[in-house]
Design an enzyme around this catalytic site. Structure first.
Site, PDB file in Angstrom:
ATOM      1  N   SER A 112      45.248  43.741  41.588  1.00  0.00           N
ATOM      2  CA  SER A 112      45.620  44.619  40.488  1.00  0.00           C
ATOM      3  C   SER A 112      44.546  45.667  40.223  1.00  0.00           C
ATOM      4  O   SER A 112      43.379  45.500  40.586  1.00  0.00           O
ATOM      5  CB  SER A 112      45.874  43.807  39.229  1.00  0.00           C
ATOM      6  OG  SER A 112      44.647  43.555  38.590  1.00  0.00           O
ATOM      7  N   LYS A 113      45.004  46.727  39.570  1.00  0.00           N
ATOM      8  CA  LYS A 113      44.103  47.830  39.218  1.00  0.00           C
ATOM      9  C   LYS A 113      42.916  47.317  38.408  1.00  0.00           C
ATOM     10  O   LYS A 113      41.829  47.841  38.453  1.00  0.00           O
ATOM     11  CB  LYS A 113      44.869  48.835  38.348  1.00  0.00           C
ATOM     12  CG  LYS A 113      45.670  49.827  39.112  1.00  0.00           C
ATOM     13  CD  LYS A 113      46.046  51.004  38.244  1.00  0.00           C
ATOM     14  CE  LYS A 113      46.936  50.591  37.088  1.00  0.00           C
ATOM     15  NZ  LYS A 113      47.681  51.627  36.427  1.00  0.00           N
TER      16      LYS A 113
END
Ligand code: GLU
Length: 549
Positions: free
Chosen positions: A256-257
């Protein structure tokens, strides 16, 4: 004919997981000489940004995935293929037609609940520890009710009356999955803003675009019973479904970011004392208080701003979006190869494969159920191999693309020079490695890496050998790889030392660091004048260090 589609909801840059989905759909279509469609699912007005669809398209093109039908990459408002438009936001009249059909058949109905009313219903279910299912009215609202709701200014949505029966999904990867009757309630198919929901638009489009195989992430498995019920209600075909396994990061969670932002924050925490926060804020186009909010975990700026700040500090962040891989100097060929092997294998021990080999070997039957690990070391190994395998002319193209994305000083060099650099750096792991090794040629003033100074320049015999190199090289004519190599070999012989003893001080003098292409190549690339000037500067530097100025 096999028809697959990739249907991103464009909310920003394309995530590498989305790229993997696109790749599998594309491989399936190419393997069977079918069609691959790109459909932009932009019906969520709150989440879509105007440039996001274009960004996704740019990312797919970089990866080398092309589509037979979809938006024209150069002008999104134009369509390629007979089933357009391929932007769902432009297909509202089509969805309305099918919506009306369901309303007429009594399989869908209007509802007028406010968000607060829905929230209350949800809360009630929660208090009774029950799953919330929308209470279907005994009598569906009629035209009069609709008028009244409109006059009262209530939100007007449409719900699908979900049949209460068991639903069985035959999924290529997961096998037979059965959902019990009554597990799903009536769900919204047209929102109060007039746009269809994902479920409805997706089902209508898969039918109209004649999609035969829906390949998508496992997180959509729970949506499939809803889709199947809609397909049956509308008399549509049911495509083949394949829900791909999840890819997990080395930390165990989703890729994930957040992982990127966290790595960045961790670095700042560990190095607070030596970071100029004002300069950092300027690089990230943030006000000091915005930077402060980010550092305190209250908000996160856009991905590209974090990337810019990380580059400014020289921190490497884990790549998450496709564009991060471009920025880190990966080749699309390597990424395609790597992504294809996440949850699939060719059935033999082959690992390094070209696009054509992947197409020839691809088969849905070999998608595996187990989660796959996003092993970054393996990706680097793949990239190193593909740097070697890719045709020089293509590699040059990738290199130019990479340099442009970075505003690199190397971007000014012409093709012949860049090709020479790539050749001199054979064996490099990434394009970033090539850039780092060759940057010294293009900058006016080099800075000495303190570690290289201690490890190399300050060795007792280094200054003398460097001075001798200076004399030998000054007399050298012509200036080419051969003559330089001979001169260095002669120096080694004369002093009875190995090549490193002469080459390493030279390398540090020219580049400021202990890495560069092979020494003779480095000297040729830099040219005689600059080489001599930099040796002089290094000798001067050593003298100052010695006398402590
Ligand atoms: N727009 C959906 C997404 O981006 C597509 C899901 C599907 O393939 O049906 O997740």
């Amino acid at each position: 004919m096999v028809v697959t589609r990739f249907a991103p909801s464009p909310t920003g840059y394309l995530h590498v997981g989305g790229a993997r989905t696109a790749l599998f759909c594309w491989l399936m279509a190419r393997r069977h000489k079918g069609k691959f469609i790109l459909r932009i699912e932009d019906t969520d007005q709150k989440r879509n940004t105007p440039t996001a669809a274009q960004q996704v398209i740019n990312d797919l093109r970089w990866l080398g995935i092309d589509w037979d039908e979809g938006p024209d990459p150069d002008d999104l408002t134009r369509s390629i293929g007979p089933h357009g438009p391929y932007l769902q936001s432009r297909r509202r009249n089509i969805y309305d037609k099918y919506l009306q059909k369901l309303l007429d058949l009594g399989k869908a109905y209007y509802c007028f609940d406010t968000p607060e009313e829905l929230q209350n219903l949800r809360q009630k279910a929660q208090t009774h520890k029950k799953t919330f299912l929308y209470p279907r009215p005994d009598k569906f609202p009629d035209a009069e009710d609709l008028e009244k709701a409109r006059a009262d200014g209530r939100p007007i949505a449409v719900r699908f009356a979900m049949p209460c029966r068991e639903i069985v999904i035959d999924d290529v990867v997961r096998g037979r999955v059965t959902f019990a009757a009554g597990e799903f309630g009536d769900f919204i198919i047209r929102k109060s803003d007039g746009f269809p929901t994902y479920h409805f638009a997706c089902v209508v489009d898969d039918e109209l675009m004649q999609v035969t195989h829906v390949i998508r992430g496992q997180e959509h498995l729970m949506n499939t019973p809803l889709h199947q019920a809609l397909q049956q209600a509308l008399g549509f075909r049911i495509p083949v479904y394949a829900h791909m396994s999840v890819t997990v990061s080395e930390g165990g969670g989703k890729l994930s970011k957040r992982e990127r932002a966290n790595t960045f924050l961790q670095f700042i925490k560990n190095n607070t004392h030596r970071i100029n926060l004002n300069a950092l804020a300027r690089t990230g186009h943030l006000t000091p208080s915005e930077l402060d909010a980010f550092l305190n975990g209250q908000s996160a700026p856009d991905g590209p701003l974090i990337t810019a700040m990380a580059e400014h500090l020289g921190v490497h962040l884990p790549e998450i979006n496709l564009i991060d891989f471009l920025h880190s100097g990966y080749l699309p060929e390597a990424l395609i190869n790597f992504l294809a092997l996440l949850g699939w294998n060719p059935g033999d021990n082959r690992e390094i494969m070209t696009k054509d080999e992947l197409i020839a070997a691809f088969d849905l039957e070999r998608l595996i159920k187990a989660n796959s690990l996003f092993d970054r070391q393996k990706l680097i190994a793949f990239n190193t191999e593909h740097m070697r395998l890719v045709e020089p002319i293509k590699l040059l193209d990738h290199f130019k693309n990479y340099l442009r994305a970075h505003d690199s000083p190397l971007a000014q060099a012409d093709d012949a020079i860049l090709a020479q650099l790539l050749k001199a750096c054979a064996g490099a792991r990434t394009l970033a490695d090539v850039e780092n090794k060759c940057k010294f040629i293009f900058i006016d003033k080099i800075e000495f890496d303190p570690k290289a100074v201690i490890k190399v320049l300050k060795k007792p015999d280094a200054p003398d050998l460097l001075a001798q190199s200076r004399t030998a090289l000054a007399q050298l004519h012509p200036w080419n790889e051969n003559s330089i190599r001979q001169a260095i070999e002669m120096l080694c012989k004369k002093n009875n030392v190995g090549l490193g003893k002469v080459a390493q001080p030279l390398r540090v003098a020219l580049t400021g660091t202990a890495v560069s292409p092979p020494i003779a190549d480095s000297l040729v690339l830099l040219g005689k004048q600059k080489t001599l000037k930099r040796i002089d500067a290094a000798l001067q530097f050593l003298k100052h260090e010695e006398y402590g100025d």
